[in-house]
Design a protein around this motif. Structure first.
Motif, PDB file in Angstrom:
ATOM      1  N   TRP A  17     -24.858  55.434  25.542  1.00  0.00           N
ATOM      2  CA  TRP A  17     -24.231  56.203  24.468  1.00  0.00           C
ATOM      3  C   TRP A  17     -25.218  56.448  23.328  1.00  0.00           C
ATOM      4  CZ3 TRP A  17     -20.279  59.167  23.630  1.00  0.00           C
ATOM      5  CH2 TRP A  17     -19.808  59.385  22.342  1.00  0.00           C
ATOM      6  N   ASN A  18     -25.289  57.716  22.905  1.00  0.00           N
ATOM      7  CA  ASN A  18     -26.189  58.040  21.797  1.00  0.00           C
ATOM      8  C   ASN A  18     -25.444  58.792  20.694  1.00  0.00           C
ATOM      9  OD1 ASN A  18     -25.761  60.536  22.850  1.00  0.00           O
ATOM     10  ND2 ASN A  18     -27.859  60.916  23.481  1.00  0.00           N
ATOM     11  N   GLU A  20     -23.411  61.196  21.297  1.00  0.00           N
ATOM     12  CA  GLU A  20     -23.021  62.518  21.788  1.00  0.00           C
ATOM     13  C   GLU A  20     -22.346  62.386  23.146  1.00  0.00           C
ATOM     14  OE1 GLU A  20     -26.203  65.304  21.173  1.00  0.00           O
ATOM     15  OE2 GLU A  20     -26.429  64.570  19.144  1.00  0.00           O
ATOM     16  N   GLU A  21     -23.028  62.762  24.203  1.00  0.00           N
ATOM     17  CA  GLU A  21     -22.337  62.790  25.486  1.00  0.00           C
ATOM     18  C   GLU A  21     -23.087  62.056  26.576  1.00  0.00           C
ATOM     19  OE1 GLU A  21     -19.788  65.726  26.683  1.00  0.00           O
ATOM     20  OE2 GLU A  21     -18.879  65.152  24.789  1.00  0.00           O
ATOM     21  N   GLY A  25     -17.875  60.302  26.898  1.00  0.00           N
ATOM     22  CA  GLY A  25     -17.618  60.968  25.629  1.00  0.00           C
ATOM     23  C   GLY A  25     -16.278  60.576  25.042  1.00  0.00           C
TER      24      GLY A  25
END
Ligand SMILES: [Zn+2]
Length: 74
Positions: A17-18, A20-21, A25
Motif C-alpha cells: 500500500w502506498n 493509492e492503489e 484500494g
C-alpha cells in the motif's frame, strides 16, 4: 483509520500500500460517513479491499458496506 487489510478475505497488503492503489484500494459505500474533523478512527462505510476483490467491491458501492460484504460472500 484501519490498516490496508481486505475487509472480505483478510489479505494484508500493508507492505504494498502506498496510499493509492497498490495491492488493493479503498471503497466508499452508501453508508459512508466521514469522521468529524480532528477525530481519530475509521469512518463508517469505508473499507479496504485487496486487488482481487476491489473491482467487485466498487461495483457494489451503492449498497451499504455490510450489504456489499454479504453479496460478496455469496
Ligand atoms: Zn480480498
Amino acid at each position: 483509520m484501519k490498516p490496508p487489510i481486505c475487509e472480505l478475505c483478510g489479505e494484508d497488503f500493508r507492505h504494498e500500500w502506498n496510499g493509492e492503489e497498490a495491492g488493493g484500494g479503498l471503497v466508499q459505500f452508501a453508508d459512508y460517513r466521514p469522521l468529524p474533523s480532528g477525530r481519530m478512527g475509521h469512518p463508517e462505510g469505508l473499507a479496504f479491499f485487496c486487488s482481487r476483490h476491489l473491482i467487485e467491491a466498487r461495483s457494489l458501492h451503492t449498497l451499504t458496506l455490510s450489504e456489499a460484504l454479504q453479496r460478496m460472500q455469496n
